[in-house]
Design a protein around this motif. Structure first.
Motif, mmCIF file in Angstrom:
data_model
loop_
_atom_site.group_PDB
_atom_site.id
_atom_site.type_symbol
_atom_site.label_atom_id
_atom_site.label_comp_id
_atom_site.label_asym_id
_atom_site.label_seq_id
_atom_site.Cartn_x
_atom_site.Cartn_y
_atom_site.Cartn_z
ATOM 1 N N ALA A 1 10.001 13.408 -6.005
ATOM 2 C CA ALA A 1 10.324 12.314 -5.092
ATOM 3 C C ALA A 1 10.234 12.772 -3.637
ATOM 4 O O ALA A 1 9.740 12.043 -2.776
ATOM 5 C CB ALA A 1 11.725 11.780 -5.392
ATOM 6 N N PHE A 2 10.709 13.987 -3.356
ATOM 7 C CA PHE A 2 10.629 14.519 -2.004
ATOM 8 C C PHE A 2 9.171 14.682 -1.578
ATOM 9 O O PHE A 2 8.779 14.287 -0.475
ATOM 10 C CB PHE A 2 11.351 15.868 -1.920
ATOM 11 N N GLY A 3 8.351 15.240 -2.460
ATOM 12 C CA GLY A 3 6.931 15.406 -2.165
ATOM 13 C C GLY A 3 6.227 14.074 -1.978
ATOM 14 O O GLY A 3 5.406 13.911 -1.074
ATOM 15 N N ALA A 4 6.562 13.103 -2.820
ATOM 16 C CA ALA A 4 5.950 11.776 -2.708
ATOM 17 C C ALA A 4 6.374 11.103 -1.403
ATOM 18 O O ALA A 4 5.555 10.475 -0.724
ATOM 19 C CB ALA A 4 6.343 10.910 -3.896
ATOM 20 N N GLY A 5 7.633 11.250 -1.046
ATOM 21 C CA GLY A 5 8.110 10.681 0.214
ATOM 22 C C GLY A 5 7.420 11.307 1.406
ATOM 23 O O GLY A 5 7.048 10.612 2.367
ATOM 24 N N PHE A 6 7.225 12.626 1.351
ATOM 25 C CA PHE A 6 6.536 13.324 2.441
ATOM 26 C C PHE A 6 5.093 12.837 2.561
ATOM 27 O O PHE A 6 4.631 12.501 3.656
ATOM 28 C CB PHE A 6 6.576 14.833 2.211
ATOM 29 N N CYS A 7 4.378 12.799 1.438
ATOM 30 C CA CYS A 7 2.977 12.356 1.451
ATOM 31 C C CYS A 7 2.859 10.905 1.917
ATOM 32 O O CYS A 7 1.961 10.565 2.691
ATOM 33 C CB CYS A 7 2.364 12.508 0.061
ATOM 34 N N THR A 8 3.770 10.063 1.479
ATOM 35 C CA THR A 8 3.741 8.662 1.868
ATOM 36 C C THR A 8 4.028 8.498 3.355
ATOM 37 O O THR A 8 3.419 7.658 4.020
ATOM 38 C CB THR A 8 4.760 7.863 1.035
ATOM 39 N N THR A 9 4.944 9.313 3.872
ATOM 40 C CA THR A 9 5.231 9.255 5.308
ATOM 41 C C THR A 9 4.005 9.626 6.117
ATOM 42 O O THR A 9 3.654 8.946 7.089
ATOM 43 C CB THR A 9 6.402 10.205 5.653
ATOM 44 N N ILE A 10 3.321 10.692 5.707
ATOM 45 C CA ILE A 10 2.090 11.115 6.405
ATOM 46 C C ILE A 10 1.043 10.004 6.306
ATOM 47 O O ILE A 10 0.402 9.651 7.309
ATOM 48 C CB ILE A 10 1.560 12.437 5.824
ATOM 49 N N GLU A 11 0.884 9.427 5.117
ATOM 50 C CA GLU A 11 -0.107 8.376 4.914
ATOM 51 C C GLU A 11 0.195 7.161 5.776
ATOM 52 O O GLU A 11 -0.699 6.559 6.373
ATOM 53 C CB GLU A 11 -0.138 7.993 3.432
ATOM 54 N N SER A 12 1.461 6.782 5.854
ATOM 55 C CA SER A 12 1.797 5.596 6.651
ATOM 56 C C SER A 12 1.643 5.857 8.140
ATOM 57 O O SER A 12 1.315 4.946 8.909
ATOM 58 C CB SER A 12 3.205 5.114 6.331
ATOM 59 N N LEU A 13 1.850 7.098 8.569
ATOM 60 C CA LEU A 13 1.650 7.437 9.987
ATOM 61 C C LEU A 13 0.173 7.410 10.343
ATOM 62 O O LEU A 13 -0.213 6.953 11.417
ATOM 63 C CB LEU A 13 2.245 8.809 10.305
ATOM 64 N N ILE B 1 0.837 -1.205 0.000
ATOM 65 C CA ILE B 1 0.000 0.000 0.000
ATOM 66 C C ILE B 1 0.873 1.256 0.000
ATOM 67 O O ILE B 1 0.640 2.195 -0.763
ATOM 68 C CB ILE B 1 -0.960 -0.011 1.200
ATOM 69 N N VAL B 2 1.907 1.259 0.839
ATOM 70 C CA VAL B 2 2.797 2.415 0.918
ATOM 71 C C VAL B 2 3.516 2.626 -0.414
ATOM 72 O O VAL B 2 3.603 3.758 -0.913
ATOM 73 C CB VAL B 2 3.804 2.244 2.085
ATOM 74 N N ASN B 3 4.020 1.547 -1.030
ATOM 75 C CA ASN B 3 4.725 1.678 -2.303
ATOM 76 C C ASN B 3 3.810 2.164 -3.410
ATOM 77 O O ASN B 3 4.212 3.009 -4.231
ATOM 78 C CB ASN B 3 5.376 0.352 -2.693
ATOM 79 N N CYS B 4 2.588 1.647 -3.461
ATOM 80 C CA CYS B 4 1.633 2.098 -4.477
ATOM 81 C C CYS B 4 1.310 3.571 -4.309
ATOM 82 O O CYS B 4 1.300 4.324 -5.291
ATOM 83 C CB CYS B 4 0.356 1.273 -4.420
ATOM 84 N N SER B 5 1.072 3.987 -3.083
ATOM 85 C CA SER B 5 0.745 5.398 -2.868
ATOM 86 C C SER B 5 1.931 6.293 -3.198
ATOM 87 O O SER B 5 1.760 7.391 -3.731
ATOM 88 C CB SER B 5 0.265 5.631 -1.434
ATOM 89 N N GLU B 6 3.144 5.829 -2.939
ATOM 90 C CA GLU B 6 4.318 6.645 -3.255
ATOM 91 C C GLU B 6 4.497 6.792 -4.767
ATOM 92 O O GLU B 6 4.779 7.884 -5.256
ATOM 93 C CB GLU B 6 5.573 6.045 -2.638
ATOM 94 N N LEU B 7 4.309 5.702 -5.502
ATOM 95 C CA LEU B 7 4.455 5.774 -6.956
ATOM 96 C C LEU B 7 3.400 6.680 -7.580
ATOM 97 O O LEU B 7 3.708 7.498 -8.457
ATOM 98 C CB LEU B 7 4.366 4.370 -7.562
ATOM 99 N N VAL B 8 2.168 6.547 -7.131
ATOM 100 C CA VAL B 8 1.083 7.371 -7.675
ATOM 101 C C VAL B 8 1.302 8.842 -7.320
ATOM 102 O O VAL B 8 1.160 9.725 -8.177
ATOM 103 C CB VAL B 8 -0.289 6.873 -7.169
ATOM 104 N N THR B 9 1.672 9.119 -6.091
ATOM 105 C CA THR B 9 1.898 10.492 -5.656
ATOM 106 C C THR B 9 3.054 11.123 -6.417
ATOM 107 O O THR B 9 2.978 12.281 -6.838
ATOM 108 C CB THR B 9 2.170 10.547 -4.138
ATOM 109 N N TYR B 10 4.133 10.375 -6.620
ATOM 110 C CA TYR B 10 5.272 10.873 -7.395
ATOM 111 C C TYR B 10 4.830 11.277 -8.793
ATOM 112 O O TYR B 10 5.159 12.361 -9.273
ATOM 113 C CB TYR B 10 6.358 9.799 -7.475
ATOM 114 N N ASP B 11 4.069 10.405 -9.439
ATOM 115 C CA ASP B 11 3.623 10.669 -10.804
ATOM 116 C C ASP B 11 2.721 11.896 -10.871
ATOM 117 O O ASP B 11 2.865 12.737 -11.761
ATOM 118 C CB ASP B 11 2.902 9.445 -11.357
ATOM 119 N N ILE B 12 1.812 12.025 -9.921
ATOM 120 C CA ILE B 12 0.899 13.174 -9.903
ATOM 121 C C ILE B 12 1.671 14.471 -9.681
ATOM 122 O O ILE B 12 1.451 15.466 -10.382
ATOM 123 C CB ILE B 12 -0.189 12.989 -8.822
#
Length: 81
Positions: A66-78, A33-44
């Protein structure tokens, strides 16, 4: 436990070899789930950067996406922990 190897030995002794894999499936699911959300967020983010001509398609653009996707993914995983 007194270290990693001690943990492995203790778990294998007390719970058997299968005990070493306890919790594996929930962790795999969470990581998927985290990897999918990171890939989608990066692309967007990258598409939006290029769409609004904020950057050209180069290293700074990819780094920013990548920085933005990592940030969003971190928030999502928390939030989902």
């Amino acid at each position: 436990y007194n270290g990693t190897m001690d943990a492995y030995r203790t778990i294998a002794r007390d719970e058997g070899i299968r005990g070493l894999w306890k919790g594996c499936m929930p962790n795999i699911t969470r990581n998927a789930i985290v990897n999918c959300s990171e890939l989608v967020t990066y692309d967007i983010i990258k598409e939006l950067i290029l769409q609004y001509d904020l950057m050209t398609d180069n290293l700074p653009c990819h780094f920013t996406a990548a920085f933005g996707a990592g940030f969003c993914t971190t928030i999502e995983s928390l939030v989902n922990s």
